[in-house]
Design an enzyme around this catalytic site. Structure first.
Site, PDB file in Angstrom:
ATOM      1  N   THR A   1      45.167  40.805  43.270  1.00 59.61           N
ATOM      2  CA  THR A   1      44.900  41.361  41.944  1.00 59.61           C
ATOM      3  C   THR A   1      43.390  41.395  41.748  1.00 59.61           C
ATOM      4  O   THR A   1      42.667  40.544  42.271  1.00 59.61           O
ATOM      5  CB  THR A   1      45.570  40.527  40.838  1.00 59.61           C
ATOM      6  OG1 THR A   1      45.228  39.151  40.997  1.00 59.61           O
ATOM      7  CG2 THR A   1      47.085  40.679  40.895  1.00 59.61           C
TER       8      THR A   1
ATOM      9  N   VAL B   1      40.958  41.056  39.162  1.00 54.13           N
ATOM     10  CA  VAL B   1      40.139  40.028  38.500  1.00 54.13           C
ATOM     11  C   VAL B   1      40.150  38.739  39.315  1.00 54.13           C
ATOM     12  O   VAL B   1      39.116  38.088  39.508  1.00 54.13           O
ATOM     13  CB  VAL B   1      40.637  39.776  37.064  1.00 54.13           C
ATOM     14  CG1 VAL B   1      39.806  38.671  36.400  1.00 54.13           C
ATOM     15  CG2 VAL B   1      40.560  41.046  36.236  1.00 54.13           C
ATOM     16  N   CYS B   2      41.315  38.361  39.816  1.00 54.77           N
ATOM     17  CA  CYS B   2      41.436  37.136  40.608  1.00 54.77           C
ATOM     18  C   CYS B   2      40.549  37.192  41.854  1.00 54.77           C
ATOM     19  O   CYS B   2      39.944  36.197  42.256  1.00 54.77           O
ATOM     20  CB  CYS B   2      42.879  36.918  41.040  1.00 54.77           C
ATOM     21  SG  CYS B   2      44.036  36.734  39.667  1.00 54.77           S
ATOM     22  N   THR B   3      40.481  38.351  42.471  1.00 53.81           N
ATOM     23  CA  THR B   3      39.671  38.503  43.681  1.00 53.81           C
ATOM     24  C   THR B   3      38.197  38.237  43.388  1.00 53.81           C
ATOM     25  O   THR B   3      37.501  37.588  44.176  1.00 53.81           O
ATOM     26  CB  THR B   3      39.860  39.913  44.274  1.00 53.81           C
ATOM     27  OG1 THR B   3      41.238  40.092  44.614  1.00 53.81           O
ATOM     28  CG2 THR B   3      39.006  40.107  45.511  1.00 53.81           C
TER      29      THR B   3
ATOM     30  N   LEU C   1      37.871  34.200  42.621  1.00 50.18           N
ATOM     31  CA  LEU C   1      37.913  33.326  43.793  1.00 50.18           C
ATOM     32  C   LEU C   1      36.626  33.429  44.591  1.00 50.18           C
ATOM     33  O   LEU C   1      36.110  32.427  45.095  1.00 50.18           O
ATOM     34  CB  LEU C   1      39.116  33.680  44.668  1.00 50.18           C
ATOM     35  CG  LEU C   1      40.411  32.905  44.468  1.00 50.18           C
ATOM     36  CD1 LEU C   1      40.276  31.463  44.869  1.00 50.18           C
ATOM     37  CD2 LEU C   1      40.923  33.019  43.056  1.00 50.18           C
TER      38      LEU C   1
END
Length: 222
Positions: free
Chosen positions: A45, A47-49, A52
């Protein structure tokens, strides 16, 4: 799932889970370190990328402060291979190397245990009808106590600099017996707690700058 409220100062719930670095017992993982547990809605996804990758770029900063990081995301394909493939994307997009483990939480057991679910977003479910995980941050001290809780909606990426700033504030406060003002950064003046008299504060810290009887600043010396 747990009905127990998670409060600052309470012991972080323990759990066992599979991660990208093998099976862990969470309390054993924490050991005698500060730890950051942060959750993400799902693998692959956007935003998550970015998040992290941002945490990975701060790995050295957290290492210097003795802080462990551990992420949590529900694998898109309900397998650890999903995490491994996603980490390749994260490293490529952000030009970094993810070194911390990521928990596989396909059934949302840990997400429910830590109340990482948006109660209002009833339509935000996967194919199994399980609510997606929101973006939560837990800062946990070496005594396994929760010291900070932040929760963000799935649509809003976090500020990693703020997580690092809070770590600095908590560690400074624990070590030096002070509190920190708004937007405080390392090297700036700190606040003398109201429970410490000005006389005792001068003995402990040296020069005290009194703005109000209840608002007193001092400069920490190394």
């Amino acid at each position: 799932m747990t009905d127990a409220a998670l409060r600052l100062g309470s012991i972080a719930p323990n759990f066992k889970a599979l991660t990208t670095q093998g099976e862990i017992d969470f309390h054993e993982f924490i050991g005698n370190s500060w730890t950051i547990l942060f959750s993400h809605p799902a693998d692959f996804t956007p935003v998550c990328t970015t998040e992290l990758g941002a945490f990975a770029r701060l790995q050295d900063e957290f290492d210097q402060r003795g802080v462990k990081m551990i992420g949590l995301a529900s694998p898109s394909h309900l397998s650890m291979g999903s995490h491994a493939d996603w980490i390749k994307d994260i490293n490529e997009v952000n030009s970094t190397q993810v070194k911390f483990p990521i928990i596989a939480d396909a059934d949302r057991k840990v997400a429910y245990l830590y109340q990482m679910i948006d109660q209002l977003d009833l339509e935000n479910v996967d194919s199994k009808g399980i609510a997606f995980t929101i973006r939560s941050v837990f800062i946990i001290d070496p005594n396994k106590k929760i010291r900070l809780i932040m929760a963000y909606p799935a649509s809003t990426g976090r500020n990693t600099a703020e997580v690092l700033r809070v770590i600095d504030s908590l560690q400074t406060g624990d070590k030096r017996g002070v509190t920190t003002p708004v937007n405080w950064l390392v090297g700036e003046d700190v606040i003398v707690p109201p429970t410490v008299s000005t006389e005792d504060a001068k003995k402990k810290f040296g020069e005290i700058r009194e703005v109000k009887p209840y608002l007193r600043f001092t400069t920490l010396k190394e």
